[in-house]
Structures are given as structure tokens and as C-alpha cells.
Design a protein around this motif. Structure first.
Motif, PDB file in Angstrom:
ATOM      1  N   VAL A   7       0.837  -1.202   0.000  1.00 15.00           N
ATOM      2  CA  VAL A   7       0.000   0.000   0.000  1.00 15.00           C
ATOM      3  C   VAL A   7       0.874   1.255   0.000  1.00 15.00           C
ATOM      4  CG1 VAL A   7      -1.651   1.343   1.362  1.00 15.00           C
ATOM      5  CG2 VAL A   7      -1.979  -1.121   1.069  1.00 15.00           C
ATOM      6  N   LEU A   8       1.952   1.216   0.766  1.00 17.31           N
ATOM      7  CA  LEU A   8       2.883   2.344   0.762  1.00 17.31           C
ATOM      8  C   LEU A   8       3.471   2.543  -0.632  1.00 17.31           C
ATOM      9  CD1 LEU A   8       4.726   1.635   4.143  1.00 17.31           C
ATOM     10  CD2 LEU A   8       3.096   3.474   3.678  1.00 17.31           C
ATOM     11  N   GLY A   9       3.763   1.447  -1.318  1.00 13.38           N
ATOM     12  CA  GLY A   9       4.254   1.556  -2.689  1.00 13.38           C
ATOM     13  C   GLY A   9       3.231   2.182  -3.612  1.00 13.38           C
ATOM     14  N   LEU A  10       1.934   1.879  -3.380  1.00 11.99           N
ATOM     15  CA  LEU A  10       0.873   2.486  -4.184  1.00 11.99           C
ATOM     16  C   LEU A  10       0.832   3.997  -3.992  1.00 11.99           C
ATOM     17  CD1 LEU A  10      -1.741   2.367  -5.917  1.00 11.99           C
ATOM     18  CD2 LEU A  10      -3.001   1.937  -3.789  1.00 11.99           C
ATOM     19  N   ALA A  11       0.929   4.449  -2.744  1.00 14.28           N
ATOM     20  CA  ALA A  11       0.919   5.884  -2.484  1.00 14.28           C
ATOM     21  C   ALA A  11       2.146   6.567  -3.084  1.00 14.28           C
ATOM     22  CB  ALA A  11       0.851   6.132  -0.978  1.00 14.28           C
ATOM     23  N   VAL A  12       3.293   5.899  -3.003  1.00 14.04           N
ATOM     24  CA  VAL A  12       4.512   6.443  -3.600  1.00 14.04           C
ATOM     25  C   VAL A  12       4.367   6.526  -5.121  1.00 14.04           C
ATOM     26  CG1 VAL A  12       6.956   5.940  -4.033  1.00 14.04           C
ATOM     27  CG2 VAL A  12       6.030   5.792  -1.716  1.00 14.04           C
ATOM     28  N   PHE A  13       3.609   5.583  -5.697  1.00 10.06           N
ATOM     29  CA  PHE A  13       3.343   5.637  -7.141  1.00 10.06           C
ATOM     30  C   PHE A  13       2.688   6.957  -7.528  1.00 10.06           C
ATOM     31  CE2 PHE A  13      -0.229   5.167 -10.137  1.00 10.06           C
ATOM     32  CZ  PHE A  13       0.478   4.996 -11.324  1.00 10.06           C
ATOM     33  N   ALA A  14       1.651   7.368  -6.781  1.00  3.57           N
ATOM     34  CA  ALA A  14       0.958   8.615  -7.101  1.00  3.57           C
ATOM     35  C   ALA A  14       1.888   9.805  -6.975  1.00  3.57           C
ATOM     36  CB  ALA A  14      -0.253   8.786  -6.180  1.00  3.57           C
ATOM     37  N   GLN A  15       2.693   9.813  -5.915  1.00  5.66           N
ATOM     38  CA  GLN A  15       3.580  10.942  -5.698  1.00  5.66           C
ATOM     39  C   GLN A  15       4.765  10.930  -6.660  1.00  5.66           C
ATOM     40  OE1 GLN A  15       3.918  11.838  -1.229  1.00  5.66           O
ATOM     41  NE2 GLN A  15       2.882   9.850  -1.245  1.00  5.66           N
ATOM     42  N   VAL A 131      10.081  -2.561  -2.590  1.00  8.21           N
ATOM     43  CA  VAL A 131       8.639  -2.429  -2.816  1.00  8.21           C
ATOM     44  C   VAL A 131       8.222  -0.969  -2.760  1.00  8.21           C
ATOM     45  CG1 VAL A 131       6.366  -2.935  -1.843  1.00  8.21           C
ATOM     46  CG2 VAL A 131       8.065  -4.754  -2.024  1.00  8.21           C
ATOM     47  N   VAL A 132       8.737  -0.232  -1.761  1.00  7.77           N
ATOM     48  CA  VAL A 132       8.384   1.185  -1.642  1.00  7.77           C
ATOM     49  C   VAL A 132       8.947   1.973  -2.827  1.00  7.77           C
ATOM     50  CG1 VAL A 132       8.595   3.252  -0.227  1.00  7.77           C
ATOM     51  CG2 VAL A 132       8.231   1.039   0.859  1.00  7.77           C
ATOM     52  N   VAL A 133      10.232   1.772  -3.116  1.00  6.97           N
ATOM     53  CA  VAL A 133      10.842   2.466  -4.254  1.00  6.97           C
ATOM     54  C   VAL A 133      10.208   2.009  -5.561  1.00  6.97           C
ATOM     55  CG1 VAL A 133      13.008   2.890  -5.499  1.00  6.97           C
ATOM     56  CG2 VAL A 133      12.999   2.774  -3.005  1.00  6.97           C
ATOM     57  N   GLY A 134       9.710   0.756  -5.561  1.00 12.55           N
ATOM     58  CA  GLY A 134       9.042   0.250  -6.763  1.00 12.55           C
ATOM     59  C   GLY A 134       7.848   1.084  -7.162  1.00 12.55           C
ATOM     60  N   GLY A 135       7.226   1.780  -6.201  1.00 14.40           N
ATOM     61  CA  GLY A 135       6.144   2.692  -6.551  1.00 14.40           C
ATOM     62  C   GLY A 135       6.612   3.792  -7.483  1.00 14.40           C
ATOM     63  N   VAL A 136       7.852   4.251  -7.273  1.00 15.48           N
ATOM     64  CA  VAL A 136       8.421   5.271  -8.151  1.00 15.48           C
ATOM     65  C   VAL A 136       8.628   4.712  -9.547  1.00 15.48           C
ATOM     66  CG1 VAL A 136      10.393   6.800  -8.527  1.00 15.48           C
ATOM     67  CG2 VAL A 136       9.522   6.440  -6.219  1.00 15.48           C
ATOM     68  N   PHE A 251      11.731  -0.425 -13.164  1.00 10.66           N
ATOM     69  CA  PHE A 251      11.031  -1.452 -12.385  1.00 10.66           C
ATOM     70  C   PHE A 251      11.829  -2.748 -12.356  1.00 10.66           C
ATOM     71  CE2 PHE A 251       7.913  -4.912 -11.968  1.00 10.66           C
ATOM     72  CZ  PHE A 251       7.330  -4.555 -10.762  1.00 10.66           C
ATOM     73  N   LEU A 252      12.386  -3.128 -13.495  1.00  8.65           N
ATOM     74  CA  LEU A 252      13.212  -4.333 -13.555  1.00  8.65           C
ATOM     75  C   LEU A 252      14.434  -4.201 -12.656  1.00  8.65           C
ATOM     76  CD1 LEU A 252      13.929  -7.073 -14.827  1.00  8.65           C
ATOM     77  CD2 LEU A 252      15.027  -5.816 -16.705  1.00  8.65           C
ATOM     78  N   GLY A 253      15.073  -3.025 -12.696  1.00  6.08           N
ATOM     79  CA  GLY A 253      16.262  -2.811 -11.878  1.00  6.08           C
ATOM     80  C   GLY A 253      15.970  -2.871 -10.399  1.00  6.08           C
ATOM     81  N   VAL A 254      14.869  -2.243  -9.964  1.00  9.27           N
ATOM     82  CA  VAL A 254      14.496  -2.271  -8.554  1.00  9.27           C
ATOM     83  C   VAL A 254      14.159  -3.688  -8.111  1.00  9.27           C
ATOM     84  CG1 VAL A 254      12.668  -1.598  -6.946  1.00  9.27           C
ATOM     85  CG2 VAL A 254      13.762   0.123  -8.370  1.00  9.27           C
ATOM     86  N   THR A 255      13.448  -4.428  -8.946  1.00 10.04           N
ATOM     87  CA  THR A 255      13.069  -5.807  -8.612  1.00 10.04           C
ATOM     88  C   THR A 255      14.306  -6.678  -8.411  1.00 10.04           C
ATOM     89  OG1 THR A 255      11.010  -5.591  -9.859  1.00 10.04           O
ATOM     90  CG2 THR A 255      11.767  -7.824  -9.363  1.00 10.04           C
ATOM     91  N   LEU A 256      15.255  -6.584  -9.329  1.00  4.23           N
ATOM     92  CA  LEU A 256      16.478  -7.381  -9.201  1.00  4.23           C
ATOM     93  C   LEU A 256      17.303  -6.945  -7.998  1.00  4.23           C
ATOM     94  CD1 LEU A 256      17.575  -7.649 -12.951  1.00  4.23           C
ATOM     95  CD2 LEU A 256      16.547  -9.432 -11.516  1.00  4.23           C
TER      96      LEU A 256
END
Length: 394
Positions: A7-15, A131-136, A251-256
Motif C-alpha cells: 500500500v505504501l508503494g501504491l501511495a509512492v506511485f501517485a507521488q 517495494v516502496v521504491v518500486g512505486g516510483v 522497475f526491472l532494476g528495482v526488482t532485481l
């Protein structure tokens, strides 16, 4: 991984969509408000400056706040300034809303990182951070290209309205998923002790390297639209595609990085930074070739955010006795680079060096980052050797 972390990642997505979407809206904003491209690019820098100032201040203020109330308050301010930004016809007012929105975003990040890490064990810290940075990065994949598309169809103001609207479900999810009481793991050390822990040379050098890496990233990212439309020769309809490619790579870079950083942080950082330096130089040289340029945008997105995520994790590893302030300093360093990069790129453009100039500046910043990382690695070896020899260390 706890649902609340996602959920925190979702909010970070918007921002994150708001922070980075201007890269696809620069020409529209500049034309509508009658300012130069460089001045429009400074709107990105203004947001980053607000993040730099706001991260440590809001982290200090929110150390003992109820987390849900703090997160919702910061998100509410963020929504309000985007409504003002969508309505204004003044460049000065728009600039001010970017700073205030960044302060709110910084406060959200300060609480969100601590909240995410408090919900997982030490062995999952890199994954929770990812996960949090993944929102970005999802913002780069979906939000930023969508903002660029909206700007092309209905003008740049529609992108601001969209960010405000997308923040509403994020707020509802936060209300449901994040506990409303004060955290059980409230800090037991004083703010002064945490700040003192963050003055260690090795940690400060890591923060400097992080700022240089992000400066290189955003120096080019902020000017991808003019680079691809005026050097590569692609039409404006390709701009969302370019931004989506960068976001997909991110997204790929953050996941790895989330899967590798806990076990091999130094390898991820060293290889990633070396490849980034070479990649920015290659993009500057091949920008006129659409295929090469598009491939490099994807790769650079993966390398930039994978390396950046690992550096954030590294900050927490170097500052275990600063549990609430380490994340704010990492956020500040990240955004020092995000502020300086567009500024340096704008100066290069203003000097008449051409639309490839920001990419060359990115390559030079990465060379400086590599020097800093080398000094940091040498320092780590010296500390390890002294420790092994029984010599007292700080």
C-alpha cells in the motif's frame, strides 16, 4: 511481505508520478506559461529541493507521530497543491506548489520507509525498500507516460488533475491497511544521537555517491523529450513510449536489486555504476540512432534505479543506530541529485551546447561517483583491517 508495505508503494506511485511527469510536459508548460525550457526544467529541481529540505525536517517532526495520521496528512497536502497547480496561470505559483508538494512528499517518504522496515525482519529490508521504491518505478512505467499522453491530448494541467485523483484510492488504502496508533517501535534514542551517527565519514561518502548517481540520472531524464524529438528525430507521440521504456527498465532494476542487494551490495553498486557511466556516454554518442537510443533508455533505467535502491539499503546498513533518520538522509541525498541534475542539464542547454549536452553531463557525474565509490571502498577496507588488528575504531 505485509500488505501494508505494498500500500505504501501504491501511495509512492501517485507521488512519484508527480515528481517525474514533468519530463514529458516541459514544452507544453514552457509554451503556456511563456518561460524557457530551462525554466520549465527548474520545476523538477524545485520539487527536489523541497524534498531535500523536507526529508530531515519532517523525519524529526514525525518521529513519534501516529503513522497513519502522518501519512494521510502529508498525502492530503500533496493533493491540495496539485489542485492549485492545475488551476494557476502563474509560473511563480506553480513553482511554489512544487516546493510545498515536495515537502509533503518528503514527509510521506520519511514515515513510509520507517513504517515499511518496521514491518519486516532484517533479512527482508532490501525487499521492503524495493517495494516502496518500486512505486516510483511504476510511476515511470505507467504514470509518467500517461501524464505525457494526457498532456498531449488535453494539456499539461490534465496531468496535475490526474495525480490528485489517483491519490484518493491511495489514501483510502492507507486508511485501511496502516495502524492508526503510535508505533510500538518508537525511537528509543534521541534525535541528537541519531544525527551524530549520521556524520560518520563512510556514511557521508555513500550519501555523496548516491547524490551523484541520481544527479546523472535526472540530468538526462528531465530532458528526454527534447533529446528524442530534436536529436533522435522521433515524433512527440513517441515521448510516452520513451518514458515507459525508462520506467520499465527502472522497475526491472528495482526488482532485481531487491533480491540481490542484501547478499551482494558492493557488487551490485560497483557493476551498476560502471555500466551507468558507459551507458550515458553511449547514449550521447548514439542519440541520433532511434534503435540504439531506445535500447539504452531501457538499460539506463534499470541500472539507475537498481543501483539507487541498493545505495539506499547501504545507508541503512551503515547507520543501524539512526533508525528513523537514516531514511530521511538517503531521501535527501537522492533528491540533491534530482535537483542538481536538471539544473546542470539546463545550464548546458542554455550555454548552447546542444540537446546531447545533458547526457554528457550525466556521464561526467557518473565518473565523479565512481571516484567517490572507490574512496569509500578503500575506506571500508582500512576500517576492516584496523578492526581485525584490534585497533580501536569509531
Amino acid at each position: 511481505m505485509p500488505f501494508a508495505v505494498h500500500v505504501l508503494g501504491l501511495a509512492v506511485f501517485a507521488q512519484g508520478t508527480s515528481e517525474f511527469m514533468l519530463s514529458g510536459l516541459l514544452s507544453g508548460i514552457a509554451g503556456d506559461l511563456h518561460v524557457s525550457l530551462g525554466a520549465a526544467g527548474l520545476l523538477t529541481s524545485a520539487f527536489a529541493v523541497g524534498m531535500v529540505i523536507g526529508a530531515p525536517l519532517t523525519a524529526l517532526a514525525a518521529r513519534t507521530w501516529p503513522r497513519r495520521g502522518a501519512l494521510l496528512s502529508f498525502l492530503g497536502v500533496f493533493v491540495a497543491v496539485h489542485v492549485v497547480g492545475a488551476l494557476t496561470s502563474s509560473y511563480g505559483v506553480l513553482l511554489a506548489t512544487r516546493v510545498v508538494g515536495a515537502l509533503a512528499n518528503a514527509g510521506f517518504w520519511a514515515v513510509a520507509l520507517v513504517t515499511a522496515l518496521a514491518m519486516v525482519g532484517p533479512h527482508q529490508r532490501a525487499r521492503a525498500t524495493a517495494v516502496v521504491v518500486g512505486g516510483v518505478t511504476l510511476a515511470c512505467v505507467v504514470g509518467v507516460p500517461a501524464g505525457a499522453a494526457l498532456g498531449e491530448l488535453w494539456g499539461w494541467r490534465s496531468a496535475f488533475w490526474a495525480v490528485a485523483l489517483v491519490s484518493v484510492p491511495a489514501a483510502v488504502a492507507l486508511l485501511v491497511a496502516v495502524p492508526g496508533d503510535k508505533p510500538d517501535d518508537a525511537p528509543t534514542v534521541s534525535a541528537r544521537s541519531e544525527l551524530r551517527a549520521l556524520t560518520r565519514p563512510r556514511l557521508l561518502l555513500t550519501l555523496l555517491v548516491m547524490a551523484l548517481v541520481q544527479g546523472a540520472t535526472f540530468c538526462t531524464f528531465s530532458y528526454l523529450e527534447p533529446l528524442f524529438t530534436r536529436v533522435t528525430g522521433l515524433g512527440v507521440g513517441w515521448v510516452p513510449v520513451v518514458l515507459a521504456l525508462f520506467g520499465a527498465g527502472s522497475f526491472l532494476g528495482v526488482t532485481l536489486a531487491g533480491r540481490l542487494a542484501d547478499a551482494r551490495p558492493e557488487a551490485v553498486i560497483g557493476i551498476g555504476m560502471t555500466a551507468l557511466a558507459a551507458g550515458w556516454a553511449a547514449l550521447a554518442l548514439t542519440a541520433a540512432d532511434p534503435v540504439a537510443a531506445l535500447v539504452l533508455v531501457l538499460l539506463q533505467g534499470a541500472l539507475a534505479f537498481g543501483t539507487g535502491t541498493t545505495l539506499i539499503t547501504r545507508v541503512f546498513q551503515l547507520a543501524p543506530d539512526a533508525p528513523t533518520m537514516a531514511g530521511s538522509f538517503a531521501t535527501a541525498a537522492f533528491n540533491v541529485g534530482a535537483a542538481a541534475g536538471p539544473l546542470l542539464g539546463g545550464l548546458a542547454l542554455g550555454a548552447g551546447l546542444g540537446f546531447r549536452a545533458p547526457v554528457w553531463v550525466s556521464a561526467l557525474l557518473m565518473c565523479a561517483a565512481l571516484v567517490g565509490a572507490g574512496v569509500q571502498a578503500l575506506s571500508s577496507r582500512v576500517v576492516t583491517a584496523r578492526s581485525g588488528a584490534g585497533v580501536p575504531i569509531e
